[in-house]
Design a protein around this motif. Structure first.
Motif, PDB file in Angstrom:
ATOM      1  N   PRO A 364       0.648  -1.333   0.074  1.00 52.67           N
ATOM      2  CA  PRO A 364      -0.068   0.074   0.184  1.00 52.67           C
ATOM      3  C   PRO A 364       0.898   1.286  -0.140  1.00 52.67           C
ATOM      4  O   PRO A 364       0.289   2.549  -0.536  1.00 52.67           O
ATOM      5  N   PHE A 365       2.088   1.205   0.393  1.00 51.37           N
ATOM      6  CA  PHE A 365       3.182   2.371   0.501  1.00 51.37           C
ATOM      7  C   PHE A 365       4.160   2.382  -0.365  1.00 51.37           C
ATOM      8  O   PHE A 365       5.134   2.685  -0.221  1.00 51.37           O
ATOM      9  N   LYS A 366       3.735   1.937  -1.624  1.00 53.41           N
ATOM     10  CA  LYS A 366       4.636   2.001  -2.736  1.00 53.41           C
ATOM     11  C   LYS A 366       4.423   3.528  -3.391  1.00 53.41           C
ATOM     12  O   LYS A 366       3.790   3.701  -4.576  1.00 53.41           O
ATOM     13  N   PHE A 367       5.176   4.504  -2.985  1.00 50.95           N
ATOM     14  CA  PHE A 367       4.988   5.804  -3.349  1.00 50.95           C
ATOM     15  C   PHE A 367       6.399   6.384  -3.647  1.00 50.95           C
ATOM     16  O   PHE A 367       7.497   6.156  -3.148  1.00 50.95           O
ATOM     17  N   GLY A 368       6.417   7.466  -4.641  1.00 51.33           N
ATOM     18  CA  GLY A 368       7.495   8.169  -4.709  1.00 51.33           C
ATOM     19  C   GLY A 368       7.739   9.468  -4.011  1.00 51.33           C
ATOM     20  O   GLY A 368       6.427   9.749  -2.934  1.00 51.33           O
ATOM     21  N   LEU A 369       8.590  10.190  -3.897  1.00 51.72           N
ATOM     22  CA  LEU A 369       8.838  11.475  -3.020  1.00 51.72           C
ATOM     23  C   LEU A 369       8.867  12.788  -3.906  1.00 51.72           C
ATOM     24  O   LEU A 369       9.499  12.868  -4.583  1.00 51.72           O
ATOM     25  N   ILE A 370       8.025  13.680  -3.077  1.00 45.72           N
ATOM     26  CA  ILE A 370       8.005  14.991  -3.845  1.00 45.72           C
ATOM     27  C   ILE A 370       8.096  16.062  -2.576  1.00 45.72           C
ATOM     28  O   ILE A 370       8.053  15.627  -1.306  1.00 45.72           O
ATOM     29  N   GLY A 371       8.215  17.123  -2.940  1.00 42.68           N
ATOM     30  CA  GLY A 371       8.267  18.283  -1.971  1.00 42.68           C
ATOM     31  C   GLY A 371       7.462  19.334  -2.301  1.00 42.68           C
ATOM     32  O   GLY A 371       7.251  19.634  -3.542  1.00 42.68           O
TER      33      GLY A 371
END
Length: 642
Positions: A364-371
């Motif tokens: 469920p927590f397969k995410f990329g990273l942004i700011g």
């Protein structure tokens, strides 16, 4: 020598052209001469802020009734123009941004502006006329803030529950349509992208479960729906249903990005649904589909990891936001408190995702990273030497460091402005500066976050990269041909070989040199528990990793008296190909890159120097070490390996 038929034809053609005096044109090649014609991978990084508020965010941006900067000011500043802040001071970014997502709170969206302007629909109701009357009589900051408090308090004359206009579709639609239409005006494909968005501010029990919703589409599609609000539901599953319904209705595309997981009190990356039932495969797949990216850094702290969760990571303590949770020594934290942290930070969330995948078959927590800045003053600013704060009340002044951090006394602010981080930009590897290309990059997670500097970072994973590959002028082409970019997936390699990773980081042209490049790895061991490790894979100034795993500090050139530094240490560029020395082909794993700059003055140091401050409290940090976080690359064993 035999002459091939096409050579005969070519020779004949040349003779005719020479005899006739015609301009020579080469024969049509079967393949284009230009090597770039067939290259369709992203070759440019675009910079933007994915999370900005304007005066349309009623409760915590425009609540004093005096904040005036709106969407047009935000777009103009992002595009490189000079704008005036709420007090008349000129503001300009060091460089324009390539894109911007204005994401005002959907709850009571535009209400304050409607009150101030005397909106007809609002004034057609007793509740609206009362609001307007109170607004005109208000004189002080406290008077304005009291109106917001009254609206949220049951039984008061301004109790929102007695205000049908807030649920009135035409009233809300008028405001929302205007937001989309103005974004369309400022959207200029190829030059500047204005993505349409809003923030859904779910806050059960003051736990932050907020999401920024971003659309791929123009206002023709986005205006067919209204933004979902937290007054309707605080359950993320309802948000995902809303997103699905939007796509089914319009044929458009949309995504959601959680933020400030550090303030979620352990709810953002928990292993349970809102009703406390365990996460199953359907939930995991749905969440991964609708939330492909997560905001890892912004003004209200950095959410990568926490010193208690990563005690062997010497750089884990970075802009940690202690005010809401309270700062306590690790020795006094009980298991319950540590578990809340574990479900609140990005790295631990990525680890938890592997554990859940190991159990239910989906992550469920397969995410990329942004700011994103999450600034509430319409100023998308994440620069230490140019920091305008989160709210308009945080504008540069001699005493802002020790001022309360929130713009309204009603929140009984537990933090000071000094705790704000000048942080939150997103780098996007996109094929074009358009809504479509930027959105698609977010969906495939080929994006990364920085705390402000525009560090160029590329990260590829594969099975047979060599040192010479990263030295190639077209190394990105080798990366795409031989592996996957950040945000991608690796499966079992040849004969159980360990994966290799190709990394290149280049300093911000206007910023500080680089200290080091690190790879952060998480994996699930044979017992089903996740582990983590940090590897120093590229170091500046000819430093090496010691036998005990330590690295000498890069040093510091910071001069606090003048708020300055020198690029006499560190490197302009760091590049390497790294092979995981601890790889087990049977274990789920993720890898992401963290790039560190050399130490530089924090925004508080610039304030101290510019205002001549002599007695800055010792607990206020004055030096920072900024960074970039790539999106992860995941490794999944083949079924035969599991």
């Amino acid at each position: 020598m035999r002459v091939k038929p096409y050579q005969t034809m070519l020779a004949s053609g040349l003779a005719i052209a020479a005899a006739s005096g015609a301009v020579h044109r080469p024969a049509v090649a079967q393949q284009a001469y230009s090597p770039y014609v067939a290259e369709d991978y992203p070759r440019q990084v675009l910079w933007g802020d994915t999370h900005l508020h304007t005066n349309l965010s009623s409760l915590d941006a425009s609540d004093s009734g005096r904040f005036t900067l709106g969407m047009e000011d935000a777009y103009r500043l992002a595009r490189g123009e000079v704008v005036e802040d709420n007090y008349g001071s000129p503001v300009r970014l060091s460089r324009p941004l390539d894109f911007l997502v204005v994401a005002d709170h959907s709850e009571f969206l535009g209400l304050w502006e409607a009150v101030k302007s005397g909106n007809e629909a609002l004034l057609a109701t007793d509740w609206g006329r009362k609001w307007r009357e109170e607004y005109l009589e208000a004189e002080s900051y406290e008077d304005y803030a009291a109106l917001d408090t009254e609206m949220l308090t049951p039984g008061t004359p301004l109790d929102r529950r007695s205000a049908p206009v807030l649920d009135d579709v035409p009233f809300r639609k008028n405001i929302w349509s205007g937001i989309g239409e103005l974004a369309d005006v400022y959207n200029e494909p190829g030059r500047f992208t204005a993505m349409i968005g809003f923030e859904w501010s779910s806050t059960p029990g003051w736990s932050n479960l907020h999401r920024v919703v971003m659309f791929r589409d123009d206002s023709n599609k986005t205006s067919q729906v209204l933004p979902l609000t937290a007054t309707e539901t605080v359950d993320p599953e309802d948000l995902w249903e809303y997103l699905e319904n939007y796509e089914a209705l319009t044929g458009g595309q949309v995504l959601a990005a959680p933020h400030n997981s550090n303030l979620s009190n352990g709810l953002m990356f928990t292993d349970a649904k809102m009703d406390r039932s365990p996460i199953d495969i359907a939930y995991a797949e749905q969440r991964a589909r609708w939330e492909p990216v997560v905001e890892v850094t912004q003004m209200k702290g950095d959410s990568e990891t926490h010193p208690v969760l990563s005690p062997t990571d010497e750089f884990a303590e970075y802009e940690t936001w202690y005010s809401f949770a309270g700062k306590m020594p690790p020795s006094k934290m009980d298991e319950k408190a540590i578990n809340r942290l574990r479900s609140s930070y990005i790295r631990a969330g990525l680890r938890s995702g592997l554990e859940i995948q190991n159990e239910v078959g989906a992550n469920p927590f397969k995410f990329g990273l942004i700011g994103g800045t999450d600034a509430h003053n319409a100023l998308p600013d994440a620069e230490e030497n140019n920091f305008w704060g989160k709210f308009y009340t945080n504008a540069p002044s001699a005493d802002r460091m020790t001022d309360p951090g929130l713009s309204s006394y009603k929140m009984q602010s537990p933090w000071k402005t000094a705790e704000l981080a000048a942080s939150g930009y997103t780098g996007v590897w996109a094929s074009a500066n358009t809504r479509e290309a930027i959105f698609d990059a977010l969906k495939r997670r080929e994006v990364y976050a920085t705390t402000g500097p525009r560090i160029e970072l590329r990260f590829f994973g594969g099975w047979d990269f060599y040192r010479s590959d990263v030295m190639r002028s077209d190394f990105a082409k080798a990366g795409y041909e031989g592996g996957v970019p950040m945000g991608g997936d690796l499966t079992r390699g040849p004969d159980g070989e360990a994966p290799t990773f190709m990394i290149r980081a280049v300093k911000d042209p206007l910023g500080a040199n680089l200290d080091r490049v690190q790879v952060v790895k998480g994996w699930v061991d044979a017992d089903g528990s996740s582990q983590e490790a940090v590897f120093d894979v590229a170091l500046s100034d000819k430093r090496t990793v010691q036998a005990d795993g330590s690295v000498d500090p890069v040093g510091s050139t910071v001069d606090l008296t003048s708020a300055s530094y020198e690029n006499s240490i560190g490197s302009n560029e760091l590049a390497t190909v790294w092979k995981d020395p601890q790889f087990d082909p049977h274990q789920l794993a993720f890898y992401y890159v963290r790039v560190l700059e050399i130490p530089t003055p924090r925004w508080t140091a610039y304030d101290a120097a510019r205002f001549g401050l002599k007695d800055v409290p010792e607990d206020i940090p004055m030096i920072t070490q900024e960074r970039a976080y790539s999106s992860p690359i995941w490794y999944t064993p083949s079924e035969s390996d599991q």
